[in-house]
Write an enzyme that holds these catalytic residues in place. Structure first.
Site, mmCIF file in Angstrom:
data_model
loop_
_atom_site.group_PDB
_atom_site.id
_atom_site.type_symbol
_atom_site.label_atom_id
_atom_site.label_comp_id
_atom_site.label_asym_id
_atom_site.label_seq_id
_atom_site.Cartn_x
_atom_site.Cartn_y
_atom_site.Cartn_z
ATOM 1 N N GLU A 296 11.943 -3.929 11.951
ATOM 2 C CA GLU A 296 13.004 -3.588 11.183
ATOM 3 C C GLU A 296 14.257 -3.408 11.898
ATOM 4 O O GLU A 296 15.589 -3.760 11.678
ATOM 5 C CB GLU A 296 12.694 -1.956 10.841
ATOM 6 C CG GLU A 296 11.660 -1.738 9.839
ATOM 7 C CD GLU A 296 10.359 -1.542 10.696
ATOM 8 O OE1 GLU A 296 10.338 -1.774 11.909
ATOM 9 O OE2 GLU A 296 9.435 -1.078 10.003
ATOM 10 N N ASP B 171 0.862 -1.286 -0.030
ATOM 11 C CA ASP B 171 -0.050 -0.067 -0.075
ATOM 12 C C ASP B 171 0.755 1.227 -0.044
ATOM 13 O O ASP B 171 0.105 2.434 -0.066
ATOM 14 C CB ASP B 171 -0.958 0.083 1.329
ATOM 15 C CG ASP B 171 -0.196 -0.242 2.566
ATOM 16 O OD1 ASP B 171 0.754 -0.627 2.505
ATOM 17 O OD2 ASP B 171 -0.933 0.111 3.480
HETATM 18 N N1 UDP Z 1 -0.112 -7.421 5.752
HETATM 19 C C1 UDP Z 1 -0.287 -9.021 5.882
HETATM 20 N N2 UDP Z 1 -1.085 -9.644 6.822
HETATM 21 C C2 UDP Z 1 -1.663 -9.045 7.515
HETATM 22 C C3 UDP Z 1 -1.685 -7.539 7.705
HETATM 23 C C4 UDP Z 1 -0.698 -6.921 6.580
HETATM 24 O O1 UDP Z 1 0.221 -9.917 5.038
HETATM 25 O O2 UDP Z 1 -2.514 -9.524 8.387
HETATM 26 C C5 UDP Z 1 0.711 -6.913 4.790
HETATM 27 C C6 UDP Z 1 0.194 -5.715 4.019
HETATM 28 O O3 UDP Z 1 -0.266 -6.342 2.757
HETATM 29 C C7 UDP Z 1 1.275 -5.016 3.950
HETATM 30 C C8 UDP Z 1 2.114 -5.160 5.089
HETATM 31 O O4 UDP Z 1 1.862 -6.191 5.577
HETATM 32 O O5 UDP Z 1 2.065 -5.194 2.668
HETATM 33 C C9 UDP Z 1 1.994 -4.146 6.013
HETATM 34 O O6 UDP Z 1 0.724 -4.108 6.448
HETATM 35 P P1 UDP Z 1 -0.122 -2.852 6.627
HETATM 36 O O7 UDP Z 1 0.276 -1.706 5.526
HETATM 37 O O8 UDP Z 1 -1.753 -3.085 6.774
HETATM 38 O O9 UDP Z 1 0.559 -1.970 7.974
HETATM 39 P P2 UDP Z 1 0.703 -0.407 8.231
HETATM 40 O O10 UDP Z 1 1.109 0.177 7.218
HETATM 41 O O11 UDP Z 1 -0.561 0.118 8.601
HETATM 42 O O12 UDP Z 1 1.888 -0.570 9.200
HETATM 43 MN MN MN Z 2 0.938 -0.135 4.908
#
Ligand code: UDP
Ligand code: MN
Length: 245
Positions: free
Chosen positions: A194, A109
């Site tokens: 990270e 995203d």
């Molecule tokens: N993701 C995943 N499983 C989950 C939640 C997230 O594989 O249960 C993936 C999601 O598609 C993205 C990454 O992990 O590529 C980070 O998730 P997200 O963008 O929702 O997290 P944020 O950016 O809010 O920390």
């Molecule tokens: Mn994200």
């Protein structure tokens, strides 16, 4: 010699998945010498994701890395099990090879300026660069010394106990460095994925390479696609006159 960028994208099924994955695939299509490792947090391969990968000219592999039953809770982090599966794939494919590559974790995203891929391509150990739209500061960035042009700290809304306070999108790692550190891994620990991963590579602050004009440019953003309702594909056909003739 051409260095391949191994882009690891963890993804999972939700209404906005194909909007995010389509945009990302079309960004990555503009980058040469790139190999896309798409790793789903699922027990089964999504047909829509498989078809997307077949449509693009990007070299890719479609993996599955579902969360283990022991890590279904919120404190276990998002996308960890599937990133781990992608790292395992790289070890299996390239241990004892001289493949020149760079590993980058690209969440589905985020928004990427394709110039960031050329910045990271020269990564000798670990490169770092700013990420926009991070929490309350709107930014996560390494702090670069004017005198030495070295990274000496971080400006990030969540420093806490982190040594390397970077976002997942804010660093890239040399493939051979990763392969030479068999214990390098990512923890199931929200906020510390990270930091722990970079520590496990056994690098020092002195090894960090600032990119993006000494970390003065933002070439990647931590955008978030808001939750939505999935399109009803049955209605798409039902209300389309063309399909009713
Ligand atoms: N993701 C995943 N499983 C989950 C939640 C997230 O594989 O249960 C993936 C999601 O598609 C993205 C990454 O992990 O590529 C980070 O998730 P997200 O963008 O929702 O997290 P944020 O950016 O809010 O920390
Ligand atoms: Mn994200």
């Amino acid at each position: 010699k051409d260095v391949t960028i191994f882009v690891i994208t963890p993804t999972y099924s939700r209404p906005t998945q194909m909007a995010d994955m389509t945009r990302l695939s079309q960004t990555l299509s503009l980058v040469k010498n790139l190999f896309w490792i798409v790793s789903e947090d699922s027990q089964t391969r999504s047909q829509q994701v498989a078809e997307l990968l077949n449509r693009t000219a990007i070299r890719s592999v479609h993996l599955l890395g579902p969360r283990p039953a022991t890590h279904l809770d919120r404190r276990s982090g998002r996308g960890v099990s599937n990133r781990l599966m992608a790292l395992q794939y790289l070890r299996e494919q390239f241990t004892n090879t001289s493949e020149e590559g760079v590993i980058y974790f690209a969440d589905d995203d985020n928004a990427y300026d394709i110039r960031i891929f050329e910045e990271m391509r020269a990564t000798r150990k670990v490169s770092m660069f700013p990420v926009g739209l991070i929490a309350k500061l709107g930014l996560s960035t390494p702090i670069v010394s004017r005198q030495t042009a070295k990274i000496i700290g971080f400006h990030d809304p969540f420093i806490s106990r982190r040594k390397y306070a970077v976002d997942m999108a804010g660093f890239a790692v040399n493939l051979q460095l990763f392969l030479n550190r068999p214990k390098a891994t990512m923890p199931y620990k929200v906020g510390y994925e990270e930091d722990y991963f970079i520590k496990s590579l056994g690098v020092q602050f002195d090894d960090l390479e600032p990119k993006a004009h000494n970390c003065t440019q933002i070439l990647v953003w931590h955008t978030k696609t808001s939750a939505a309702i999935a399109p009803n594909y049955a209605y798409l056909t039902k209300y389309n006159d063309y399909n009713n003739t």
